[in-house]
Design an enzyme around this catalytic site. Structure first.
Site, PDB file in Angstrom:
ATOM      1  CE1 TYR A  67     123.576  18.158  24.835  1.00 26.71           C
ATOM      2  CE2 TYR A  67     122.350  16.108  24.634  1.00 26.71           C
ATOM      3  CZ  TYR A  67     122.621  17.389  24.197  1.00 26.71           C
ATOM      4  OH  TYR A  67     121.933  17.899  23.119  1.00 26.71           O
ATOM      5  N   PRO A 224     112.057  21.004  20.550  1.00 24.27           N
ATOM      6  CG  PRO A 224     111.389  18.784  20.865  1.00 24.27           C
ATOM      7  CD  PRO A 224     112.578  19.692  20.986  1.00 24.27           C
ATOM      8  CG  LEU A 225     107.589  20.097  23.404  1.00 22.87           C
ATOM      9  CD1 LEU A 225     107.364  19.190  24.605  1.00 22.87           C
ATOM     10  CD2 LEU A 225     106.283  20.369  22.681  1.00 22.87           C
TER      11      LEU A 225
END
Length: 327
Positions: A67, A224-225
Site C-alpha cells: 500500500y 467487507p462492504l
C-alpha cells in the site's frame, strides 16, 4: 419477526490464542493516494482517522507493504507508534507493485525478510504482531503475471517462522488462501488469521471460513462492504430503516453475526464514516434472527468458491473503478 438471537453475541476474538481484540477492525488501504500509490492528499486527516479509530475502541488494523508502497505503514507509524499493548496490526508481505502500479507477488524468502524489516522500520516498532503471507489462492490475488520465482508455500512460510523465532513476528497469517493452502500451512506453523474475500454479495471465502470456525482462527474479510456497492436490497434496507442505521452499518453487523470468528476490516478516510462503521457492533446485537437469515440468503453459499468472483462483486469493482487484482 423473531427476537434477536438468544445466543450470547461474541464481541471480541483472541488472535492466535494470545491477543484479544474487538471484532470490528480497520483496513488502512484507503490511506494511500489514488490507485493505492503514494501519499494521500490529506496526511494529517489520515493520522486523525487512525487515532480516532483507537480512541473509539478499534484494536485490530490491516495494512500491507504494497500500500503506497510503504506509505500507509509509514502513516500508521506516525499516527500510532509506540503501539499500545492491546493493538494488533496485521501486515501483508509477499505482494508488491510494478512500475505501472500493478500488483505483483514475490514470495522469495529474501523478499519476505526485507519486507518484514521494512514494515518494522516504517511502523516504528520492533515486532509485528501479525504478518500475513499473501498467496494466490483466490483468483483475484495481486499479480496476474507469474512471480519472479515459484516458491513452495513451505519455503515461504519458513522465512516467516525464522523471523518469528527471532522475535520480529508474533503471529503468522495467510491472505488469499484456499482450504488446501491453509491445511498445508498448518503443517509448518500455527496460523492465527486468514484474510479472504467475503461480504454480503461475495461469499467466495466460505470454505476457508468454515475451516477457521472449526479451529477458532480469525477470519478477516477484505472488501467487507464491496466498495459501497451493495445495492438496494430490501433485506438490507428494511433492517436499516427499522434501526435507524445506514445500510453499510447493517452489512457490517451481519458479518459480525454471520460467524463468531469474523473480524471485518472496513476502511475509510472519514471520521464520520468511521463512527458509522464502529456502530456496527451495537447494531449486530439488534438484528433479529430472521433479518440475519435473510441477509445470509442473499447469496448461495453452498455454490460459492474462492476461485470464482460472483457477478455482483465484479460489477461492484467495475463501478468503483477498482482493478480486480487489488486487495
Amino acid at each position: 419477526m423473531s427476537n434477536t438471537t438468544n445466543e450470547k453475541f461474541i464481541a471480541d476474538h483472541l488472535v492466535g490464542g494470545q491477543d484479544r481484540v474487538p471484532r470490528l477492525g480497520y483496513g488502512a488501504m484507503q490511506l494511500a493516494g489514488p490507485g493505492v500509490i503514494g501519499l494521500p492528499d490529506d496526511v494529517t486527516g489520515a493520522i486523525e482517522v487512525l487515532r480516532g479509530a483507537v480512541d473509539q475502541g478499534v484494536r485490530f488494523f490491516d495494512t500491507a507493504n504494497a500500500y503506497g508502497p510503504r506509505t500507509v505503514n509509514q502513516i500508521i507509524g506516525r499516527a500510532l507508534s509506540p503501539f499500545a499493548d492491546d493493538v494488533v496490526i496485521g501486515n501483508k508481505v509477499g505482494a508488491w507493485r510494478d512500475p505501472a502500479g500493478g500488483w505483483t507477488l514475490d514470495q522469495r524468502p529474501e523478499t519476505l525478510r526485507a519486507q518484514v524489516e521494512d514494515a518494522l522500520l516504517d511502523m516504528r516498532t520492533d515486532v509485528s504482531t501479525l504478518t500475513y503471507l499473501r498467496l494466490r489462492g483466490d483468483s483475484q490475488a495481486p499479480g496476474d503475471d507469474a512471480p519472479p520465482e515459484d516458491v513452495p508455500l513451505e519455503e515461504a512460510l519458513g522465512a516467516l517462522v525464522q523471523l518469528r523465532d527471532e522475535g520480529k513476528i508474533r503471529h503468522i497469517g495467510l491472505s488469499g488462501a484456499s482450504p488446501e493452502m491453509l491445511e498445508r500451512a498448518q503443517q509448518v506453523t500455527p496460523i492465527a488469521a486468514v484474510q479472504n474475500r467475503f461480504n454480503l454479495v461475495d461469499r467466495s471465502g466460505i470454505e476457508v471460513l468454515q475451516s477457521c470456525e472449526r479451529q477458532g482462527i480469525a477470519f478477516v474479510p477484505f472488501w467487507p462492504l464491496a466498495f459501497g456497492y451493495l445495492g438496494e436490497l430490501e433485506t438490507l434496507t428494511r433492517p436499516a430503516r427499522r434501526l435507524g442505521a445506514s445500510t453499510s452499518t447493517v452489512a457490517l453487523a451481519w458479518l459480525l453475526r454471520r460467524s463468531p470468528v469474523m473480524v471485518p476490516i472496513p476502511g475509510t478516510k472519514s471520521l464520520a464514516h468511521l463512527r458509522d462503521n464502529i456502530g456496527a457492533a451495537e447494531v449486530a446485537t439488534q438484528l433479529t434472527d430472521d433479518e440475519v437469515a435473510a441477509l445470509t440468503a442473499v447469496e448461495n453459499e453452498e455454490s460459492a468458491t474462492l476461485s470464482k468472483m460472483p457477478a455482483l462483486m465484479t460489477a461492484a469493482l467495475v463501478r468503483a473503478g477498482v482493478r480486480p487484482s487489488t486487495d
